[in-house]
Design an enzyme around this catalytic site. Structure first.
Site, PDB file in Angstrom:
ATOM      1  N   HIS A  82     -30.280  27.788  -2.491  1.00  0.00           N
ATOM      2  CA  HIS A  82     -29.974  29.180  -2.074  1.00  0.00           C
ATOM      3  C   HIS A  82     -30.975  30.110  -2.750  1.00  0.00           C
ATOM      4  CE1 HIS A  82     -26.840  32.477  -1.216  1.00  0.00           C
ATOM      5  NE2 HIS A  82     -27.919  33.083  -1.700  1.00  0.00           N
TER       6      HIS A  82
ATOM      7  N   HIS B 258     -33.609  33.788  -2.076  1.00  0.00           N
ATOM      8  CA  HIS B 258     -34.135  34.877  -1.239  1.00  0.00           C
ATOM      9  C   HIS B 258     -35.606  35.051  -1.584  1.00  0.00           C
ATOM     10  CE1 HIS B 258     -30.033  36.219  -0.169  1.00  0.00           C
ATOM     11  NE2 HIS B 258     -29.746  35.724  -1.356  1.00  0.00           N
TER      12      HIS B 258
ATOM     13  N   LYS C  66     -26.130  30.681   8.247  1.00  0.00           N
ATOM     14  CA  LYS C  66     -25.510  31.449   7.160  1.00  0.00           C
ATOM     15  C   LYS C  66     -24.580  32.519   7.710  1.00  0.00           C
ATOM     16  CE  LYS C  66     -24.964  33.184   3.029  1.00  0.00           C
ATOM     17  NZ  LYS C  66     -25.742  33.504   1.872  1.00  0.00           N
TER      18      LYS C  66
ATOM     19  N   HIS D 272     -21.313  33.227   2.565  1.00  0.00           N
ATOM     20  CA  HIS D 272     -21.157  34.229   1.498  1.00  0.00           C
ATOM     21  C   HIS D 272     -19.658  34.546   1.471  1.00  0.00           C
ATOM     22  CE1 HIS D 272     -22.513  37.680  -1.067  1.00  0.00           C
ATOM     23  NE2 HIS D 272     -21.252  37.978  -0.826  1.00  0.00           N
TER      24      HIS D 272
ATOM     25  N   HIS E 116     -22.844  30.515  -4.133  1.00  0.00           N
ATOM     26  CA  HIS E 116     -22.729  31.260  -5.400  1.00  0.00           C
ATOM     27  C   HIS E 116     -21.278  31.533  -5.806  1.00  0.00           C
ATOM     28  CE1 HIS E 116     -22.539  34.448  -2.428  1.00  0.00           C
ATOM     29  NE2 HIS E 116     -23.829  34.467  -2.221  1.00  0.00           N
TER      30      HIS E 116
ATOM     31  N   ASP F 243     -29.687  31.684  -6.069  1.00  0.00           N
ATOM     32  CA  ASP F 243     -29.460  33.025  -5.508  1.00  0.00           C
ATOM     33  C   ASP F 243     -30.434  34.030  -6.115  1.00  0.00           C
ATOM     34  OD1 ASP F 243     -28.473  34.981  -3.870  1.00  0.00           O
ATOM     35  OD2 ASP F 243     -26.669  35.351  -5.043  1.00  0.00           O
TER      36      ASP F 243
END
Ligand code: NCD
Ligand code: ZN
Length: 349
Positions: A10, A12, A96, A133, A171, A244
């Site tokens: 995970h 970004h 996602k 999420h 997360h 994350d």
């Protein structure tokens, strides 16, 4: 100690000049990474995913071996056949789901979960993983309860309708999530970040506030942090690494209305090692970082290795990152002491 080279399930990476400066910190350590699709224009179709993947490839430093694993951002209007095609053609590894208004760039997310049931049905059928999420945003729900309410109100119903859908709760930050993952069988896994393991909200909010520890889901109290510690110390093989890492400009963190997101990529593995060491469970580090996630995703284990060394140091200079537009990104642990450091094994080059 030496372990199989890890994967980040995970992360970004953003785009443009931010992608360029943050990517090497991930590609140096991780062999593969699951790339989050929440760009300002989210990745919702095959051609966007293909183009984003090419952009990532073009920024990987020459001496790094790295594979980005792309994901599709689910919207209420998404096309189930396109998503299935993307999975079968290996463009998407997973899809996602964000409920709308839960985090950065989630405004295109889902309001009515039933609208994506046809997609979930086809994903269950073809074995495509749903990444979640797990928070509900609602003015009447306390921010600290967003995750546990999500489990009750959204997650459990989804699993009743789609018991064999493979899901990764991303997360996780609460005891409820840990217990829920353990209580389920093989179709449910979870990623755990280094910051949720290392910190609780007292680290963010003391007599001063540290915006660089503000993230979604928000850091919880010590009880929940201890539950995450039990998860990584126990025998369940469905907990695995997902940093994350979520860079934001300093002007979006140290300001009136700051964004949620912690940029930990440069020191994520060191943070995990420190936590496992403090808990006296370094023998479980390799499975968490390099085996459990790959097995859950049905990916081969990486062949290369990475070494970790324990010594106190302050990784100062290289960490304050300046972007083209002269803004800065501050990584977690900037100017702070770290107990562990990493090095690729020479014979792996
Ligand atoms: C992430 C981001 O900034 O994209 N922020 C965060 O606090 N974790 C989004 C997310 O994963 O929630
Ligand atoms: Zn994220």
């Amino acid at each position: 100690m030496t372990i199989i080279k890890p994967d980040d399930f995970h992360v970004h990476l953003r785009e443009k000049d931010v992608l360029k400066i943050v990517l090497p910190y991930t590609s140096r350590i991780f062999q593969r990474a699951v790339i989050m699709p929440n760009l300002s224009v989210p990745i919702t179709n095959l051609s966007q995913a293909y183009k984003y993947k090419q952009n990532i490839y073009s920024e990987i430093p020459k001496n790094h071996k790295f594979e980005p694993l792309m994901t599709c951002y689910l919207t209420e209007n998404c096309n189930k056949n396109m998503i299935a095609q993307g999975f079968l053609e290996k463009i998407f590894i997973a899809a996602k789901m964000y409920l709308s208004h839960t985090t950065t760039n989630s405004n295109h997310g889902i309001n009515n979960i039933k609208k994506i049931f046809p997609v979930l049905e086809i994903m269950q059928k073809i074995g495509m993983i749903l990444l979640i999420h797990g928070e509900i945003y609602n003015k009447n729900i306390d921010i600290f309860d967003r995750e546990s309410r999500f489990i009750e109100n959204i997650m459990k119903p989804i699993r009743r309708f789609f018991p064999q859908l493979k899901v990764v709760l991303e997360h996780i930050s609460t005891k409820e999530s840990v217990d829920y993952v353990i209580s389920e069988k093989k179709y449910l896994g979870a990623t755990i970040t280094p910051h949720h393991l290392m910190f609780n909200y007292n680290d963010m909010l003391s007599n001063k506030i540290n915006p660089h520890l503000y993230c979604a889901p928000i850091l919880k109290n010590k009880k929940h942090q201890s539950a995450l510690h039990s998860a990584i110390s126990g025998n369940c093989k469905r907990f695995f690494l997902g940093t994350d890492s979520a860079p934001h400009f300093i002007t979006d963190k140290e300001c009136k209305l700051g964004y949620a997101g912690i940029f930990n990529a440069p020191i994520a593995l060191e943070m995990y090692a420190t936590v496992f060491d403090n808990l006296n469970v370094l023998d479980k580090l390799e499975a968490f970082c390099s085996i459990n996630g790959a097995r859950f995703y049905n990916l081969p284990l990486n062949k290369e290795k990475i070494s970790l060394f324990k010594f106190l140091h302050i990784p100062k200079k290289k960490f304050l990152l300046k972007t083209n537009n002269k803004n800065f990104i501050v990584p977690l642990f900037f100017n702070k002491k770290l107990k562990w450091t990493t090095k690729l094994k020479k014979n792996n080059k």
